[in-house]
Structure formats: structure tokens, C-alpha cells
Design an enzyme around this catalytic site. Sequence first.
Site, PDB file in Angstrom:
ATOM      1  N   ARG A   1      -3.209   4.969  -2.089  1.00  0.00           N
ATOM      2  CA  ARG A   1      -3.127   3.688  -1.653  1.00  0.00           C
ATOM      3  C   ARG A   1      -2.677   2.548  -3.125  1.00  0.00           C
ATOM      4  O   ARG A   1      -2.205   1.541  -2.539  1.00  0.00           O
ATOM      5  CB  ARG A   1      -4.537   3.141  -0.950  1.00  0.00           C
ATOM      6  CG  ARG A   1      -4.984   1.761  -0.258  1.00  0.00           C
ATOM      7  CD  ARG A   1      -6.013   1.644   0.207  1.00  0.00           C
ATOM      8  NE  ARG A   1      -6.624   0.165   0.642  1.00  0.00           N
ATOM      9  CZ  ARG A   1      -6.415  -0.311   1.312  1.00  0.00           C
ATOM     10  NH1 ARG A   1      -5.787  -0.200   2.834  1.00  0.00           N
ATOM     11  NH2 ARG A   1      -6.980  -1.940   1.351  1.00  0.00           N
TER      12      ARG A   1
ATOM     13  N   HIS B   1       2.338  -3.797   6.866  1.00  0.00           N
ATOM     14  CA  HIS B   1       1.793  -2.148   6.702  1.00  0.00           C
ATOM     15  C   HIS B   1       1.324  -1.723   7.861  1.00  0.00           C
ATOM     16  O   HIS B   1       2.571  -2.015   8.359  1.00  0.00           O
ATOM     17  CB  HIS B   1      -0.218  -2.902   6.786  1.00  0.00           C
ATOM     18  CG  HIS B   1      -0.249  -4.178   5.361  1.00  0.00           C
ATOM     19  ND1 HIS B   1      -0.998  -3.412   4.202  1.00  0.00           N
ATOM     20  CD2 HIS B   1       0.339  -5.165   4.633  1.00  0.00           C
ATOM     21  CE1 HIS B   1      -0.835  -4.053   3.630  1.00  0.00           C
ATOM     22  NE2 HIS B   1      -0.320  -5.391   3.967  1.00  0.00           N
TER      23      HIS B   1
ATOM     24  N   GLU C   1       0.657  -4.377  11.357  1.00  0.00           N
ATOM     25  CA  GLU C   1       0.214  -3.584  11.465  1.00  0.00           C
ATOM     26  C   GLU C   1       0.998  -2.416  11.947  1.00  0.00           C
ATOM     27  O   GLU C   1       0.806  -2.699  13.182  1.00  0.00           O
ATOM     28  CB  GLU C   1      -1.563  -3.185  11.314  1.00  0.00           C
ATOM     29  CG  GLU C   1      -2.387  -4.032  10.509  1.00  0.00           C
ATOM     30  CD  GLU C   1      -2.747  -2.720   8.984  1.00  0.00           C
ATOM     31  OE1 GLU C   1      -1.805  -2.141   8.830  1.00  0.00           O
ATOM     32  OE2 GLU C   1      -3.412  -3.943   8.700  1.00  0.00           O
TER      33      GLU C   1
ATOM     34  N   HIS D   1       0.603  -1.164   0.234  1.00  0.00           N
ATOM     35  CA  HIS D   1       0.088  -0.082  -0.263  1.00  0.00           C
ATOM     36  C   HIS D   1       0.934   1.064   0.289  1.00  0.00           C
ATOM     37  O   HIS D   1       2.422   1.864   0.860  1.00  0.00           O
ATOM     38  CB  HIS D   1      -1.107   0.320   0.920  1.00  0.00           C
ATOM     39  CG  HIS D   1      -1.955  -1.181   1.406  1.00  0.00           C
ATOM     40  ND1 HIS D   1      -2.603  -2.206   2.350  1.00  0.00           N
ATOM     41  CD2 HIS D   1      -3.126  -1.425   0.296  1.00  0.00           C
ATOM     42  CE1 HIS D   1      -3.401  -2.511   1.562  1.00  0.00           C
ATOM     43  NE2 HIS D   1      -3.228  -2.143   0.767  1.00  0.00           N
TER      44      HIS D   1
ATOM     45  N   GLU E   1       1.758   3.670   2.909  1.00  0.00           N
ATOM     46  CA  GLU E   1       2.109   3.506   3.703  1.00  0.00           C
ATOM     47  C   GLU E   1       3.665   3.377   4.396  1.00  0.00           C
ATOM     48  O   GLU E   1       4.437   1.843   4.167  1.00  0.00           O
ATOM     49  CB  GLU E   1       1.672   1.999   4.388  1.00  0.00           C
ATOM     50  CG  GLU E   1       0.189   2.374   4.488  1.00  0.00           C
ATOM     51  CD  GLU E   1      -0.727   0.276   5.014  1.00  0.00           C
ATOM     52  OE1 GLU E   1      -0.098  -0.167   4.389  1.00  0.00           O
ATOM     53  OE2 GLU E   1      -1.004   0.640   4.327  1.00  0.00           O
TER      54      GLU E   1
HETATM   55  O1  0X9 Z   1      -7.015  -3.717   4.680  1.00  0.00           O
HETATM   56  C1  0X9 Z   1      -5.648  -4.172   4.747  1.00  0.00           C
HETATM   57  O2  0X9 Z   1      -5.515  -4.437   3.348  1.00  0.00           O
HETATM   58  C2  0X9 Z   1      -4.708  -4.029   4.967  1.00  0.00           C
HETATM   59  N1  0X9 Z   1      -4.805  -2.956   6.201  1.00  0.00           N
HETATM   60  S1  0X9 Z   1      -4.834  -1.623   5.777  1.00  0.00           S
HETATM   61  O3  0X9 Z   1      -4.970  -1.071   6.585  1.00  0.00           O
HETATM   62  N2  0X9 Z   1      -3.380  -1.839   5.981  1.00  0.00           N
HETATM   63  O4  0X9 Z   1      -5.033  -1.893   3.833  1.00  0.00           O
HETATM   64  C3  0X9 Z   1      -4.834  -5.837   6.341  1.00  0.00           C
HETATM   65  C4  0X9 Z   1      -4.862  -7.078   5.582  1.00  0.00           C
HETATM   66  C5  0X9 Z   1      -5.074  -8.185   6.431  1.00  0.00           C
HETATM   67  N3  0X9 Z   1      -4.952  -9.462   5.814  1.00  0.00           N
HETATM   68  C6  0X9 Z   1      -6.339  -9.654   4.885  1.00  0.00           C
HETATM   69  N4  0X9 Z   1      -7.023  -8.541   4.132  1.00  0.00           N
HETATM   70  N5  0X9 Z   1      -5.502 -10.408   3.690  1.00  0.00           N
HETATM   71 ZN    ZN Z   2      -1.882  -1.460   4.069  1.00  0.00          ZN
END
Ligand code: 0X9
Ligand code: ZN
Length: 305
Positions: free
Chosen positions: A123, A193, A267, A65, A68
Site C-alpha cells: 500500500r 482510490h 473509492e 496507494h 489499488e
Molecule cells: O484510507 C484511505 O486513505 C482511503 N481509503 S483506502 O481504502 N483506499 O485506503 C480513504 C481516504 C479518504 N480521505 C482521507 N482519509 N483524507
Molecule cells: Zn487508497
Amino acid sequence: DVTHDRYHSLEDIYHLVNKTSQEHPDMTKLILIGSSFEKNPLYVLKLSGRRGPVDKAMWMDCGIHAREWISPAFCLWFIKFALTFYKQNPDITTMLDEMDIYILPILNPDGYKYTWTTNRMWRKNRSVREGSSCVGVDLNRNFDANWCTAGASSNPCSDIYCGQYPESEPEVQAVTKFLRSHKNSVKLYFSIHSYSQMLLFPYSYTHEQIPNHAELYTLVQEAAMKIRRHYKNHYRYGSGAKTIYLAPGGSDDWAYDQGITYSFTFELQDLGRYGFLLPPNLISNACNEALAAVKTIALRVLEKL
Ligand code: 0X9
Ligand code: ZN
């Protein structure tokens, strides 16, 4: 040199990774695994100890992303730490001696570049397609893991757009191709992330529990405790769907379903005070915490393998 008191531009990151591989020819190998939509290279740095071939490996990707920024900063931090403290720090020595470590410092170079030049809060990647004026796919919704169900969007203008079909994006194709071809050795997967301070494991695409839920729960719990004890900071932990939200098409779930049963998404800092705009003076603290978590989990997993 690699400095960790500031963030690095895309050009800087390429330069640093390249230079690092030249300075440590005995312990590193630079592998081009593909290129982005805008034809920026996707380089993996392979780290290994001074020993013969091993059959185990760990993968870590950063910067999926774009906004980040602490994520690619952590991959660079990890590389520097590993190469500096090999044979000095017993933890990193064990890790490098017992497995190969593949690091992809910047999975989404096009998006990252865009956050430096145009929109700090971008993003997705920067792919365009005919018939839509909106740009970019959320690369962490584009993997073939219950693709584009609840928690992703089929609207190209959404920040969580899943793309035209699973693995439609060249960045995702490069990662899946590499991991598929290293399936027998890669036992451990990390995706980095920010923000919100969480240590997550599959699934995120369903509320169903994975077969080794209890085992992974114990691992992230131990890592979170270590961070709490050493850095007085609080990380939540658990399966993605339960801890954060339902989100299909993610790299961790895909890796898990490929048979990489130790699969994690971290995260990093913070909890929202600065959010994606984590100030440079907090980089070292955020990276030390993440390093503690990676080391804790990796060493435990090595004991089990
Ligand atoms: O939403 C996401 O992709 C991640 N959070 S973020 O705020 N950095 O965008 C979490 C990813 C967790 N894993 C999956 N969704 N597979
Ligand atoms: Zn992310």
C-alpha cells in the site's frame, strides 16, 4: 496503444503517457513535478482544449496507494477519453474548453512497481530510514492535515504509518508544491482510490462538517444517482469521517484547507468480491462509472464558478 482490457506496468504507464503527449502536442503538456523516493519521475499530464489560456483548473491524482490498480487505470482511461472525444462529446468538450485538467496518473510509482514485482498487496511508498527495518509511509497519511492523529499510526511497520513529519515524503512534497503554486487556478480536486464504491469529501480528519458540506453532499449525491441509473451500481457518499472512517493527513483534506473547496476522494469498484484484485474484464465498467461521477461533478462546479 493504450489498452484498457489489462493493467499496465510502471514502465508501460510512463511510455503511454509520454507517447500520448507526443501524439497530442496541441492539447497536452507533460510536466515533471518531482520524483519519488527511489527517483522515479512524477509526471503530470496537462490537458487543455484548443483555446487560449483559462483561469480555472482541475487536478486528479491516481495511484497514491500501490495495490489499488484500478486507480492508475482510470487516470489513463480518462486521458484517452478526453483526447478521443474532445469536440465529439459535449461534456468533455466543455470541461477541456473551460479549464485546464492536470492528471497525475501514478503518485506512488515505487510502491506500484513493488506490487508488480514482489508484493501485490503493498500500500505505502518504499521509503527507508535509519533506525527502522520497516519500509514505507502511507502517503495518504503524510499530508499536513491534522497529521498523525487518530486514524493514522506513528509505527513505521503499520500500513497507515504517517511518516516522520508532515510532508516528509518526496511524492507528497511534489504534489503540495505543485498545488501551492497553482492555488489560484485549481478549483477542483479528485483523488482516486479503490475499493468500496464511495464518493467522499472532507473532512476525514475530524467529524466536524466543512462550511460547504450541503453543497458537496448534493454534488456526490447527484453523481451517485447517475451511476445508479446508467450502470445499475451502488455508491455510498458523504464526508470521509462519517462514511468510511477517521483518517488524518489525507490529500483531499489538505487540498480543501488550501482553499480548493471542491475536493473529492473516490473509492472505485468493487465492494469486496475481488477487492484490490479487480479482474481486467471489469476495468472498463469501473472506469465508465468513475468517469460519469467526475463529469457530473466537474460540470456542476463549472456552472457555479
Ligand atoms: O484510507 C484511505 O486513505 C482511503 N481509503 S483506502 O481504502 N483506499 O485506503 C480513504 C481516504 C479518504 N480521505 C482521507 N482519509 N483524507
Ligand atoms: Zn487508497
